[in-house]
Design an enzyme around this catalytic site. Sequence first.
Site, PDB file in Angstrom:
ATOM      1  N   LYS A  98      -3.715  42.042  19.433  1.00 58.26           N
ATOM      2  CA  LYS A  98      -3.585  42.810  18.189  1.00 58.26           C
ATOM      3  C   LYS A  98      -4.893  42.916  17.414  1.00 58.26           C
ATOM      4  CE  LYS A  98       1.303  42.213  17.060  1.00 58.26           C
ATOM      5  NZ  LYS A  98       2.246  41.728  16.055  1.00 58.26           N
ATOM      6  N   ASP A 141       4.103  46.557  11.283  1.00 58.93           N
ATOM      7  CA  ASP A 141       4.912  45.349  11.046  1.00 58.93           C
ATOM      8  C   ASP A 141       5.326  45.206   9.573  1.00 58.93           C
ATOM      9  OD1 ASP A 141       5.197  44.274  13.589  1.00 58.93           O
ATOM     10  OD2 ASP A 141       3.326  43.141  13.475  1.00 58.93           O
TER      11      ASP A 141
HETATM   12  P1  NAP Z   1       0.969  33.773  14.880  1.00 58.37           P
HETATM   13  O1  NAP Z   1      -0.098  34.726  14.471  1.00 58.37           O
HETATM   14  O2  NAP Z   1       0.769  32.903  16.068  1.00 58.37           O
HETATM   15  O3  NAP Z   1       1.292  32.827  13.594  1.00 58.37           O
HETATM   16  C1  NAP Z   1       2.230  31.790  13.669  1.00 58.37           C
HETATM   17  C2  NAP Z   1       2.347  31.115  12.306  1.00 58.37           C
HETATM   18  O4  NAP Z   1       3.432  30.185  12.387  1.00 58.37           O
HETATM   19  C3  NAP Z   1       1.121  30.319  11.879  1.00 58.37           C
HETATM   20  O5  NAP Z   1       1.005  30.400  10.488  1.00 58.37           O
HETATM   21  C4  NAP Z   1       1.486  28.894  12.311  1.00 58.37           C
HETATM   22  O6  NAP Z   1       0.921  27.888  11.494  1.00 58.37           O
HETATM   23  C5  NAP Z   1       2.979  28.883  12.075  1.00 58.37           C
HETATM   24  N1  NAP Z   1       3.662  27.918  12.951  1.00 58.37           N
HETATM   25  C6  NAP Z   1       3.731  27.979  14.307  1.00 58.37           C
HETATM   26  N2  NAP Z   1       4.472  26.947  14.768  1.00 58.37           N
HETATM   27  C7  NAP Z   1       4.853  26.230  13.678  1.00 58.37           C
HETATM   28  C8  NAP Z   1       5.606  25.038  13.504  1.00 58.37           C
HETATM   29  N3  NAP Z   1       6.143  24.401  14.553  1.00 58.37           N
HETATM   30  N4  NAP Z   1       5.808  24.579  12.234  1.00 58.37           N
HETATM   31  C9  NAP Z   1       5.282  25.235  11.174  1.00 58.37           C
HETATM   32  N5  NAP Z   1       4.535  26.361  11.280  1.00 58.37           N
HETATM   33  C10 NAP Z   1       4.333  26.852  12.521  1.00 58.37           C
HETATM   34  O7  NAP Z   1       2.339  34.522  15.156  1.00 58.37           O
HETATM   35  P2  NAP Z   1       2.851  35.930  14.551  1.00 58.37           P
HETATM   36  O8  NAP Z   1       2.393  37.052  15.406  1.00 58.37           O
HETATM   37  O9  NAP Z   1       2.547  35.957  13.095  1.00 58.37           O
HETATM   38  O10 NAP Z   1       4.439  35.779  14.795  1.00 58.37           O
HETATM   39  C11 NAP Z   1       5.219  34.800  14.150  1.00 58.37           C
HETATM   40  C12 NAP Z   1       6.680  34.980  14.549  1.00 58.37           C
HETATM   41  O11 NAP Z   1       7.161  36.227  14.093  1.00 58.37           O
HETATM   42  C13 NAP Z   1       6.933  34.972  16.061  1.00 58.37           C
HETATM   43  O12 NAP Z   1       8.094  34.236  16.284  1.00 58.37           O
HETATM   44  C14 NAP Z   1       7.167  36.436  16.402  1.00 58.37           C
HETATM   45  O13 NAP Z   1       8.026  36.605  17.506  1.00 58.37           O
HETATM   46  C15 NAP Z   1       7.833  36.923  15.129  1.00 58.37           C
HETATM   47  N6  NAP Z   1       7.638  38.355  14.890  1.00 58.37           N
HETATM   48  C16 NAP Z   1       8.742  39.106  14.647  1.00 58.37           C
HETATM   49  C17 NAP Z   1       8.591  40.470  14.387  1.00 58.37           C
HETATM   50  C18 NAP Z   1       9.806  41.335  14.137  1.00 58.37           C
HETATM   51  O14 NAP Z   1       9.687  42.558  14.268  1.00 58.37           O
HETATM   52  N7  NAP Z   1      10.938  40.773  13.766  1.00 58.37           N
HETATM   53  C19 NAP Z   1       7.316  41.052  14.341  1.00 58.37           C
HETATM   54  C20 NAP Z   1       6.198  40.228  14.585  1.00 58.37           C
HETATM   55  C21 NAP Z   1       6.369  38.875  14.850  1.00 58.37           C
HETATM   56  P3  NAP Z   1      -0.568  27.300  11.735  1.00 58.37           P
HETATM   57  O15 NAP Z   1      -1.481  28.261  11.029  1.00 58.37           O
HETATM   58  O16 NAP Z   1      -0.526  25.972  11.101  1.00 58.37           O
HETATM   59  O17 NAP Z   1      -0.771  27.263  13.216  1.00 58.37           O
END
Ligand code: NAP
Length: 281
Positions: A68, A104
């Site tokens: 991305k 998003d």
């Molecule tokens: P990302 O860039 O990898 O960010 C993940 C975030 O979650 C970071 O802030 C991370 O914290 C935190 N995190 C990860 N594991 C954790 C844990 N065990 N405990 C507490 N915090 C935790 O991921 P992303 O692209 O933003 O996506 C996040 C989620 O949203 C995914 O599950 C994805 O599938 C979902 N999503 C859904 C949609 C939709 O259309 N519904 C769209 C996009 C994404 P740190 O900074 O401390 O590592």
Amino acid sequence: MINADTRICCLIGDPVEHSLSPLVHNAGYQALGINYAYVSFRVSDIRQAVEGLRGLDIRGASVTIPHKTSAMKYLDRLDPLAERIGAVNTIVNDDGVLTGYNTDGDGAIKALEEVTTLEGKKAVLVGAGGAALAIAFGLKARGVKLVVLNRTGAKARELAQKVGAEGYGGLKLAEIASADILINATPVGMPPETDRSIIPGELLHNRLTVFDIVYNPRETRLLAEARERGRAVVYGDRMFLYQAAKQFELFTGLKGPLKAMESALAQALEGGGNVTNLDRR
Ligand code: NAP
């Protein structure tokens, strides 16, 4: 029927095997009877993949993890919002000119607005990754007072500074007590952490609307606990649907047929079969 005139759209990411995007986009094309087809490409070299969009005259691409941000430097133009977010989830190819967008935030705001008004509300956003950043811009544009909480405090503060919000490391529980909206933008709640919730149930007070952007499972533990307490809930699959519908519009110039796309998504999520613990776009 696929023929020489078929416009091709695609997903580029790694992994992509279980993505629900092909299903949802193709259901939309079928519903409108337009000569488009959507396929997935597992991509490791993003530069070559972006050049491939140009070379093969692929009309549009959804972009997912891990490309991305890295895709941006190979594009000709960036939509101003995608540029501010610093990530694209969509590329549109207009006769060889590639423009990056991010749908998003738009998807998340539409999902929230089905359940609550936003102007003047206070939201606590948990997580500071790519999705959280896109949502944060959307919320701020709607006049929401925003507090970002994240496991890694530096990322919370960085995100907050970008959008003009407050950011804290860890879970600053007092912020939830005074919030109207709570959003989980971490993967907690997905496999293998389906038995975990990012916020203890007792903090889900009765003025709170609770939104979990995780959509596999559709009802995470956080949302189940919120619903059992009678709180308003927003499901992550609504965000997925609306961000896909916005992409559909960018690719085809036509409004995404929500009913058809929604029913394809619901069937896939009910079947459960293909969805695992990865970002499924
Ligand atoms: P990302 O860039 O990898 O960010 C993940 C975030 O979650 C970071 O802030 C991370 O914290 C935190 N995190 C990860 N594991 C954790 C844990 N065990 N405990 C507490 N915090 C935790 O991921 P992303 O692209 O933003 O996506 C996040 C989620 O949203 C995914 O599950 C994805 O599938 C979902 N999503 C859904 C949609 C939709 O259309 N519904 C769209 C996009 C994404 P740190 O900074 O401390 O590592």
